[in-house]
Structure formats: C-alpha cells, structure tokens
Design an enzyme around this catalytic site. Structure first.
Site, PDB file in Angstrom:
ATOM      1  CG  ASP A  93      -1.987   0.932   1.315  1.00 43.39           C
ATOM      2  OD1 ASP A  93      -2.422   1.360   0.234  1.00 43.39           O
ATOM      3  OD2 ASP A  93      -2.456   1.255   2.429  1.00 43.39           O
ATOM      4  CG  HIS A  94      -0.390   4.805   0.275  1.00 39.88           C
ATOM      5  ND1 HIS A  94      -0.867   5.780  -0.570  1.00 39.88           N
ATOM      6  CD2 HIS A  94      -1.466   4.388   0.997  1.00 39.88           C
ATOM      7  CE1 HIS A  94      -2.163   5.946  -0.369  1.00 39.88           C
ATOM      8  NE2 HIS A  94      -2.554   5.105   0.571  1.00 39.88           N
ATOM      9  CG  ASP A 115       0.768   7.592  -3.435  1.00 41.29           C
ATOM     10  OD1 ASP A 115       0.608   8.432  -4.351  1.00 41.29           O
ATOM     11  OD2 ASP A 115       0.253   7.703  -2.317  1.00 41.29           O
ATOM     12  CD  GLU A 145      -3.434   8.221  -4.744  1.00 40.20           C
ATOM     13  OE1 GLU A 145      -3.027   7.220  -4.132  1.00 40.20           O
ATOM     14  OE2 GLU A 145      -3.926   9.210  -4.186  1.00 40.20           O
ATOM     15  CG  HIS A 189      -5.361   8.070   3.500  1.00 41.22           C
ATOM     16  ND1 HIS A 189      -4.932   8.743   2.384  1.00 41.22           N
ATOM     17  CD2 HIS A 189      -5.403   6.755   3.141  1.00 41.22           C
ATOM     18  CE1 HIS A 189      -4.723   7.884   1.399  1.00 41.22           C
ATOM     19  NE2 HIS A 189      -5.004   6.669   1.833  1.00 41.22           N
ATOM     20  N   GLY A 190      -7.566   8.332   7.286  1.00 41.14           N
ATOM     21  CA  GLY A 190      -7.678   8.596   8.718  1.00 41.14           C
ATOM     22  C   GLY A 190      -9.113   8.648   9.220  1.00 41.14           C
ATOM     23  CB  SER A 235     -12.352   4.135   7.357  1.00 38.87           C
ATOM     24  OG  SER A 235     -11.453   3.041   7.397  1.00 38.87           O
ATOM     25  CG  ASN A 275      -7.137   0.864  -0.428  1.00 40.18           C
ATOM     26  OD1 ASN A 275      -7.482  -0.069  -1.155  1.00 40.18           O
ATOM     27  ND2 ASN A 275      -5.970   1.471  -0.568  1.00 40.18           N
ATOM     28  CB  ILE A 276     -11.416  -0.561   4.899  1.00 36.96           C
ATOM     29  CG1 ILE A 276     -12.499  -0.044   3.932  1.00 36.96           C
ATOM     30  CG2 ILE A 276     -11.871  -0.419   6.366  1.00 36.96           C
ATOM     31  CD1 ILE A 276     -13.765  -0.837   3.902  1.00 36.96           C
TER      32      ILE A 276
HETATM   33  P1  13P Z   1      -8.803   4.755   5.744  1.00 36.58           P
HETATM   34  O1  13P Z   1      -7.905   5.616   6.570  1.00 36.58           O
HETATM   35  O2  13P Z   1     -10.057   5.476   5.366  1.00 36.58           O
HETATM   36  O3  13P Z   1      -9.104   3.436   6.360  1.00 36.58           O
HETATM   37  O4  13P Z   1      -8.043   4.460   4.363  1.00 36.58           O
HETATM   38  C1  13P Z   1      -7.104   3.439   4.247  1.00 36.58           C
HETATM   39  C2  13P Z   1      -6.327   3.477   2.988  1.00 36.58           C
HETATM   40  O5  13P Z   1      -6.630   4.169   2.035  1.00 36.58           O
HETATM   41  C3  13P Z   1      -5.146   2.625   2.918  1.00 36.58           C
HETATM   42  O6  13P Z   1      -4.450   2.815   1.740  1.00 36.58           O
HETATM   43  O1  G3H Z   2      -3.140   4.847   3.735  1.00 33.67           O
HETATM   44  C1  G3H Z   2      -2.618   4.238   4.457  1.00 33.67           C
HETATM   45  C2  G3H Z   2      -2.635   3.493   5.698  1.00 33.67           C
HETATM   46  O2  G3H Z   2      -3.789   3.741   6.424  1.00 33.67           O
HETATM   47  C3  G3H Z   2      -1.328   3.838   6.334  1.00 33.67           C
HETATM   48  O3  G3H Z   2      -1.162   3.320   7.539  1.00 33.67           O
HETATM   49  O4  G3H Z   2       0.067   4.029   9.551  1.00 33.67           O
HETATM   50  O5  G3H Z   2       0.444   1.784   8.543  1.00 33.67           O
HETATM   51  O6  G3H Z   2       1.326   3.799   7.446  1.00 33.67           O
HETATM   52  P1  G3H Z   2       0.270   3.255   8.323  1.00 33.67           P
HETATM   53 ZN    ZN Z   3      -4.537   4.818   1.016  1.00 37.25          ZN
END
Ligand code: 13P
Ligand code: G3H
Ligand code: ZN
Length: 330
Positions: A93-94, A115, A145, A189-190, A235, A275-276
C-alpha cells in the site's frame, strides 16, 4: 527472489475483472499483526469473499517483510483449514519509491502500489512506468494514483484534496501500463475525513459529510471503460466505536467517515478495490479499551486481543456483505 506464486497468492488481474463485471469491490484491508490477519481471513472465508491483504510501508517497518510474507502464506493455509479456499493478494500500500516496490516484488508480494500522486505529472508517469516494467516481468500487478487525497497516509500528509483530473487518466494509463488506478473523488485517509464545518446536519443533529464526486468517477469511467478503479480512504468511522473509545478514556474528536451507502454506490461501478484501514484500528482499540477498563486485573494480552479480533472479524464480514458486495464472490 521469492515469487508470490510459491506462496499460494494471486495477483489482482482476474479478481478485478470479475469485480467489475459483477458490480462489487474487493476489500483491501490493512494489517500489521497476527490478530488483524486472522480476523480478515476468518471474515473473508465466512463470507466467501476474495481479499487483498494490504501492507503499508509503516507496516513493513513495524512487522518485518519476511514475517509479513510468511503470514500471507499462512493466511492461505489458514483459509483452507477454515474450510474454504479464497483468492488472496499480498499488496504493498502506498509504495513510495522504485526501491520499496522492487523489494516487495522480490519478497513475495503479488501486487504493489506506486504512489507518485504528490509528484508533478511527468515524474509520476516516469516513476510508475519504471515500477510497471519491473513488476510485469514477474506477473505482479501495479496500482498507480492520480489526484491527491487529504489526510495522513503513512508519513505523507496533505491538507488539501486535489481531485483526479479525468482528462489525464487515459494518457496516464497508456503511458505507464498500470493495471489499476487510484483516484481522488473526496475520500481521505484517517478518522477525521472532514471538518464539522464541511458537513451539514440531519434532523437528529448528526453531521453529514459532503457527497463523493460521482460526477468525476463517471467521467473517468467513460474515458477508461472497464478499467479497474481504486478508492483509498474509505473507512466509515463507525460512531459506535468512537463512542466506546471515548467512553473508556479515549479522546477522539470530530471523527467523520464516508457514509456506507456512498461506498456501496461506488462498489457497483468500476471501483473494484476499496481500501479500509482506520475502521479496523477503531474496532480493535474500542474492544481493547473496553476490556481493560471493565476488567482492570487482566494482564494476559490474549484476554483483550481475542475480543478485539472477534469484533474485527464481525465488522469485516458485515462490510463484505453489506457494503462492498464481495460476499459469495470467491
Ligand atoms: P482509511 O484511513 O479510510 O481506512 O483508508 C485506508 C487506505 O486508504 C489505505 O491505503
Ligand atoms: O493509507 C494508508 C494506511 O492507512 C497507512 O497506515 O500508519 O500503517 O502507514 P500506516
Ligand atoms: Zn490509502
């Protein structure tokens, strides 16, 4: 070099083709530890859903790449033991650089995200193409992306959303050769996706966030028919978990997520990966805080991790059934 094929994993190709044709999205759940992995697999086996096990760069630093790879291998064996074989992708991821992506590809990942969304367009194209050229030699699929989500992702944070520009998508996909494209249409995110000032209130006084930009999604779909689109930052930030966390000593403020009906709508379009991460963190933290507050004599981690794992499983299974539509598709 460890190929994902020897670990019993698959890449995203077939998975995404079926998801687009079937009008659902494959869950991409982040994990860093055993309990999260067990919950994800148990939920996806129970609901017969394909799954993408997603590892951020932060997760790699936290858990170690060898351990994560072997956990993903174990995940497939665990699913079989639970009684149903499901397709499992191990995805970075990323990914922030060619080196991070190459490292993961060389260590058994079946899919990577590069990314480059914060780079100038031409640099994003160049970097993404470099990763695709390497990954495709090993049948590893690549997510790119375009557009920037606000919020915190790994160590990178952006205060502002830059929606994906539909006029760039065809050029980006054809120049880079990516297998899927993450876009920015208003998710972030978050656990604080919107400020209360950005929201309106319903009759009960609850905050209603601004709707996602489905007009941009539709325009992208028109230009890239049948191409797999990815939604990050998806999320929903369930109120019940925020309440439990705050009731038992937490201090979460202004926690606002993406309403589930908007995600359902996105899942029925070309969005085939959702993605969650944050919702899993909230569910786990809520249960751990509750157990520790209600049973202060507990000091065996299994006593609070087992209920957290159970709650996580329940949440993922419900998302597969009611939000992503991936239940029954494996
Ligand atoms: P959330 O912070 O909304 O769960 O997103 C997660 C995400 O995009 C991971 O790549
Ligand atoms: O988008 C990304 C994830 O939610 C990042 O989480 O705190 O493990 O880097 P991390
Ligand atoms: Zn993400």
């Amino acid at each position: 070099m460890v190929s994902y094929k020897t670990l019993g994993l698959v890449n995203t190709k077939e998975m995404f083709k079926k998801a687009i044709n079937g009008g659902y999205a494959v869950p991409a759940y982040n994990f860093n530890n055993m309990e999260q992995m067990q919950a994800i697999i148990a939920a996806c086996v129970e609901t017969k859903s394909p799954v993408i096990l997603q590892v951020s760069k932060g997760a790699r630093d936290y858990a170690n790449i060898n351990i994560l790879r072997n956990m993903a291998k174990g995940a497939g064996e665990y699913a079989k033991e639970l009684g149903y074989e499901i397709p499992i992708v191990l995805h970075l991821d990323h990914g922030d650089s060619f080196k991070t992506c190459k490292d993961c590809i060389d260590n058994g990942f079946s899919s990577v995200m590069i990314d480059g969304s914060s780079l100038p367009y031409d640099e994003n194209v160049k970097l993404t193409k470099q990763v695709v050229e390497y990954a495709h030699q090993f049948d590893v699929t690549v997510e790119g992306e375009l557009g920037v989500l606000s919020g915190v992702e790994d160590e990178v944070s952006s205060e502002q959303t830059h929606y994906t520009r539909p006029e760039e998508v065809v050029d980006f996909v054809s120049k880079t050769g990516v297998d899927s494209l993450a876009i920015s249409i208003g998710t972030s995110h978050g656990a604080n996706k919107f400020t209360p000032q950005q929201c309106t209130r319903d009759e009960k006084g609850r905050l209603i966030p601004p709707p996602l930009r489905f007009d941009i999604l539709a325009e992208i779909e028109k230009r890239l028919p049948g191409f797999p689109i990815v939604l990050h930052g998806s999320s929903s930030v369930p109120e019940e978990y925020v309440e439990i966390i705050n009731k038992f000593g937490g201090a979460l403020k202004d926690s606002i997520g993406i309403p589930e009906e908007q995600l359902r709508r996105a899942a029925s379009s070309a969005v085939c990966k959702i993605n969650i991460d944050s919702d899993g963190r909230l569910a786990m933290t809520a249960m751990i805080r509750k157990v520790l507050a209600e049973q202060p004599a507990v000091f065996d981690p299994r006593k609070y991790l087992a209920p957290a794992r159970e709650e996580l499983k329940k949440m993922y299974a419900r998302k597969n059934r009611e939000v992503l539509g991936s239940a029954g598709k494996a």
